[in-house]
Motif scaffolding. Structure first.
Motif, PDB file in Angstrom:
ATOM      1  N   ALA A   1      51.339  47.855  61.679  1.00 28.19           N
ATOM      2  CA  ALA A   1      50.527  48.330  60.831  1.00 28.19           C
ATOM      3  C   ALA A   1      50.383  50.056  60.396  1.00 28.19           C
ATOM      4  O   ALA A   1      49.716  50.080  59.063  1.00 28.19           O
ATOM      5  CB  ALA A   1      48.515  47.680  61.657  1.00 28.19           C
TER       6      ALA A   1
ATOM      7  N   ALA B   1      52.389  50.743  57.867  1.00 29.83           N
ATOM      8  CA  ALA B   1      52.341  50.448  57.118  1.00 29.83           C
ATOM      9  C   ALA B   1      51.324  51.272  56.049  1.00 29.83           C
ATOM     10  O   ALA B   1      50.983  50.651  54.872  1.00 29.83           O
ATOM     11  CB  ALA B   1      51.941  48.806  57.048  1.00 29.83           C
ATOM     12  N   CYS B   2      50.789  51.456  56.298  1.00 28.28           N
ATOM     13  CA  CYS B   2      49.250  52.394  55.836  1.00 28.28           C
ATOM     14  C   CYS B   2      49.812  53.860  56.033  1.00 28.28           C
ATOM     15  O   CYS B   2      48.685  54.648  55.445  1.00 28.28           O
ATOM     16  CB  CYS B   2      48.632  52.410  56.400  1.00 28.28           C
ATOM     17  SG  CYS B   2      47.620  50.441  56.866  1.00 28.28           S
TER      18      CYS B   2
ATOM     19  N   HIS C   1      49.685  42.585  60.551  1.00 26.52           N
ATOM     20  CA  HIS C   1      50.715  42.655  62.058  1.00 26.52           C
ATOM     21  C   HIS C   1      50.606  42.324  62.955  1.00 26.52           C
ATOM     22  O   HIS C   1      51.448  42.605  64.319  1.00 26.52           O
ATOM     23  CB  HIS C   1      51.064  44.269  60.854  1.00 26.52           C
ATOM     24  CG  HIS C   1      51.816  44.816  59.717  1.00 26.52           C
ATOM     25  ND1 HIS C   1      52.608  43.839  59.250  1.00 26.52           N
ATOM     26  CD2 HIS C   1      50.782  45.225  58.630  1.00 26.52           C
ATOM     27  CE1 HIS C   1      52.627  44.692  58.391  1.00 26.52           C
ATOM     28  NE2 HIS C   1      51.386  45.022  58.075  1.00 26.52           N
TER      29      HIS C   1
ATOM     30  N   ALA D   1      44.976  45.899  57.539  1.00 18.45           N
ATOM     31  CA  ALA D   1      46.606  45.707  58.307  1.00 18.45           C
ATOM     32  C   ALA D   1      46.978  45.331  59.560  1.00 18.45           C
ATOM     33  O   ALA D   1      47.633  44.441  60.045  1.00 18.45           O
ATOM     34  CB  ALA D   1      47.346  46.977  58.150  1.00 18.45           C
TER      35      ALA D   1
ATOM     36  N   GLN E   1      41.130  49.158  55.505  1.00 19.88           N
ATOM     37  CA  GLN E   1      42.275  48.641  54.767  1.00 19.88           C
ATOM     38  C   GLN E   1      43.466  49.178  56.327  1.00 19.88           C
ATOM     39  O   GLN E   1      44.036  48.623  56.297  1.00 19.88           O
ATOM     40  CB  GLN E   1      42.608  49.838  53.801  1.00 19.88           C
ATOM     41  CG  GLN E   1      41.610  49.486  52.591  1.00 19.88           C
ATOM     42  CD  GLN E   1      42.503  50.335  51.784  1.00 19.88           C
ATOM     43  OE1 GLN E   1      42.622  52.165  51.438  1.00 19.88           O
ATOM     44  NE2 GLN E   1      42.703  49.693  50.681  1.00 19.88           N
ATOM     45  N   TYR E   2      42.801  49.368  57.453  1.00 22.54           N
ATOM     46  CA  TYR E   2      43.413  50.058  58.113  1.00 22.54           C
ATOM     47  C   TYR E   2      43.120  48.587  59.301  1.00 22.54           C
ATOM     48  O   TYR E   2      44.189  48.278  60.253  1.00 22.54           O
ATOM     49  CB  TYR E   2      43.091  50.925  59.107  1.00 22.54           C
ATOM     50  CG  TYR E   2      43.495  52.368  59.221  1.00 22.54           C
ATOM     51  CD1 TYR E   2      44.301  52.466  57.672  1.00 22.54           C
ATOM     52  CD2 TYR E   2      42.712  53.761  59.389  1.00 22.54           C
ATOM     53  CE1 TYR E   2      44.785  53.941  57.590  1.00 22.54           C
ATOM     54  CE2 TYR E   2      43.526  55.108  58.558  1.00 22.54           C
ATOM     55  CZ  TYR E   2      44.495  54.609  57.440  1.00 22.54           C
ATOM     56  OH  TYR E   2      44.262  56.245  57.153  1.00 22.54           O
TER      57      TYR E   2
END
Length: 304
Positions: A26, A29-30, A20, A16, A12-13
């Protein structure tokens, strides 16, 4: 074969960061620190034994292999999300969250009734609604941002991708506008003798325009006004102001959109219509749950 699998959070990172294109954005966002996200990307590269991004002291770019990994990672996260949602429903078809997308020329006239009916019949099934044009919804469906989409067909197969399509019903087109022009078209069964630029339509991003022109067999583009509305409400205001005509879907008329003394509304000969369908990703594990929703929507078309 013993394979060490990556941490889904690290994936997921990575997604992101791809979205971005900036480590700090990023990380925000996480909801993690920039160092945490950067460390996770390095660990992911070590585990996968490949270089995902090329770094220097100020910037980075994804490698060609990294871009390919991102594409596969998107599918992996989408499937993992479906796995969690399916598991949390504990096998109950009428439980869980469903993210439903719908085009603007359907959503205001159909979904209020659908949501009410779903709440009554399936109280543990919660709907979250997104309204957007067809192309945007198909992209969101492919990316896993929504579970299903209610669209007007036909849809470009290349844009749709691998999907399952369930027919919901048809929505007839009505002619609406200046009384004299409406009666002229109905009587003559052609648009040939109406003034040029007297037909008003929605902008091209709305599929209603193409569907209406095709279904109603209006091929002479000189009859179409260059003004293009972005909503049905604006479309009707311009049609009334310029004493023109336009096409309205039956579901909008049933919800009172054409209730105006300056509008004459008439069903066209042959009852041209657009077909409404529900799209879902092919092989979705929740297809039986989506079938329950399709059944609810189909009943509204059958009532009409």
């Amino acid at each position: 074969m013993n394979i060490h699998l990556p941490n889904l959070k690290h994936i997921q990172y990575l997604l992101a960061l791809n979205e971005h294109q900036h480590f700090h954005k990023a990380a925000d966002a996480c909801f993690v620190s920039q160092s945490t996200l950067s460390s996770a990307i390095i660990k992911l590269e070590q585990l996968l034994d490949c270089q995902l991004i090329e770094r220097d002291h100020k910037s980075f770019v994804f490698t060609a292999h990294g871009k390919a990994v991102v594409a596969m990672a998107e599918q992996l996260i989408k499937q993992a999300s479906e796995f969690v949602e399916f598991s949390q429903s504990q096998g109950k078809l009428d439980k869980g969250h469903v993210y439903l997308g719908c085009i603007p020329t359907i959503a205001p006239f159909l979904l209020t009734d659908v949501i009410t009916e779903v709440k009554q019949r399936f109280p543990d099934l919660e709907l979250f609604i997104t309204e957007a044009p067809t192309d945007s919804l198909l992209t969101q469906l492919a990316n896993g941002d929504i579970d299903i989409a209610i669209l007007a067909t036909p849809v470009d197969p290349k844009a749709a991708g691998p999907v399952k399509v369930t027919e919901l019903g048809h929505d007839a087109f009505y002619l609406a506008g200046d009384k004299f022009l409406v009666e002229q078209v109905i009587e003559e069964k052609t648009f040939q003798h109406i003034p040029d630029h007297s037909v008003f339509l929605l902008s091209e991003e709305h599929c209603l325009t193409d569907h209406a022109l095709s279904a109603c067999k209006l091929v002479d583009k000189t009859k179409v006004n260059p003004f293009a509305a972005t909503s049905l409400a604006t479309l009707l205001q311009m049609t009334i102001h310029h004493k023109g005509i336009t096409f309205l879907p039956e579901m909008a008329i049933q919800k009172g959109l054409a209730d105006n003394p300056n509008l004459t509304v008439s069903l066209l000969q042959g009852q041209p219509a657009r077909q409404i369908a529900m799209f879902e990703r092919e092989h979705s594990p929740r297809t039986e749950s989506f079938a329950l929703l399709a059944d609810v929507v189909q009943q509204f078309f059958q009532k009409n």
